[in-house]
Design a protein around this motif. Sequence first.
Motif, mmCIF file in Angstrom:
data_model
loop_
_atom_site.group_PDB
_atom_site.id
_atom_site.type_symbol
_atom_site.label_atom_id
_atom_site.label_comp_id
_atom_site.label_asym_id
_atom_site.label_seq_id
_atom_site.Cartn_x
_atom_site.Cartn_y
_atom_site.Cartn_z
ATOM 1 N N GLY A 79 2.789 -3.150 -6.833
ATOM 2 C CA GLY A 79 2.811 -1.734 -7.177
ATOM 3 C C GLY A 79 4.134 -1.231 -7.703
ATOM 4 N N ASP A 98 6.489 -0.300 -10.549
ATOM 5 C CA ASP A 98 6.227 0.096 -11.939
ATOM 6 C C ASP A 98 7.442 -0.022 -12.840
ATOM 7 N N ARG A 148 1.582 2.940 -3.440
ATOM 8 C CA ARG A 148 0.489 3.636 -4.132
ATOM 9 C C ARG A 148 0.388 5.105 -3.737
ATOM 10 N N TYR A 203 0.817 -1.210 0.000
ATOM 11 C CA TYR A 203 0.000 0.000 0.000
ATOM 12 C C TYR A 203 0.852 1.263 0.000
#
Length: 370
Positions: free
Chosen positions: A91, A93, A49, A46
């Motif tokens: 998450g 990238d 993000r 989390y």
Amino acid sequence: MEVSASKLSISAVGDVSLGDHPVCAGIGMRSAFRKRGGSILASVAYKFRESDLTIANLETVTSNKGLRPFWLPSYEMRGDPKSLTYLREAGIDLVGVANNHAMQHGEAAFHDMVERARGAGMEVIGTEETKGRTKVFEIVHEDELVSGIVSLSIRPEEWAESSNSLPYSYRDSAEELLNEIARLRKEFSGFLICSLHWGLEFLDYPSPEQVELGHKLIDTGVDVLLGHHSHVLQPVEQYGQGLIFYSLGNFVFDLWPEETRYTAIAHVDLEKGKVPQFQITPVKIDPDYSLSIAIGSDARTVEELLSWERFQAMGSKPESESEYRGQYNNARRKFRFSSYRYFLKNCYRYPPWFFAQALGRTAIRRLTGT
């Protein structure tokens, strides 16, 4: 990718290994991901993000191309491509692939890893666009500024016969690296972020030459320097108009010394014309290799390791590169002896074929001194 005008927020982590360290063959990261999948990263995901994008250094070749499953040199430090999906789901990238393990299993495996990482939904940096020019991940801002993120390595090449035509962005001198950064700075009107594989292992502070090079990179135009390779956290320095993370340590890794299990997620906010600002999420690698947000004394240890003030106040801070290398040699010996203890303590857990090969290889090295 497009983000807001004149601003960018990134999260960054250090070394990510999806394969088993040689001393953990059959019981390390590859095995952990096979058994537990994305749950290894679940408790910290989390935090990624909160930023526009998250960057990691992919430290092991993640490909089954050429794999001989029961042959230790072919298996060690090699990730299962299925595990790339877990990074993306968490998450992450953007993965850098410019590091000293890039060619460990050959060029075909390297190219396969790059394609599979892209297939998993991540962008890849650290490959060569043309010889001597690294591929840049470009970000277009709403006000038409363009920022760039690059991944490079100045660690010596260990696996390929020649370093003249490597597919990853290896630079064999500080001068070559600085010249490339100077060219890139002229091409990008926004921010320039550099992920860099450098330095020596197991020391929680940079060398005099690293500090000098870090300053030169900022002076040449890098806004944020994200260092890795040491496997332990090193200080963060706010220098001039830039920010230097000398090492973000391990993030997903199966090393056993306690100091290699303290890590962090760096959150950096950039705004044109202002000094980058950062926050840290302290993280601990648990004994089963899962990640958890560090609290209490563990969180304080992470903060201390990242403190520039700690580094400045060090009584034993090396004054020369030769003194630093002497301290590294001591740390390396300590690590080697710890690997023997770990191996003996966990001997009952290894697959028999890896156990026998590891014993044989250790005996040969001890006899030959290699």
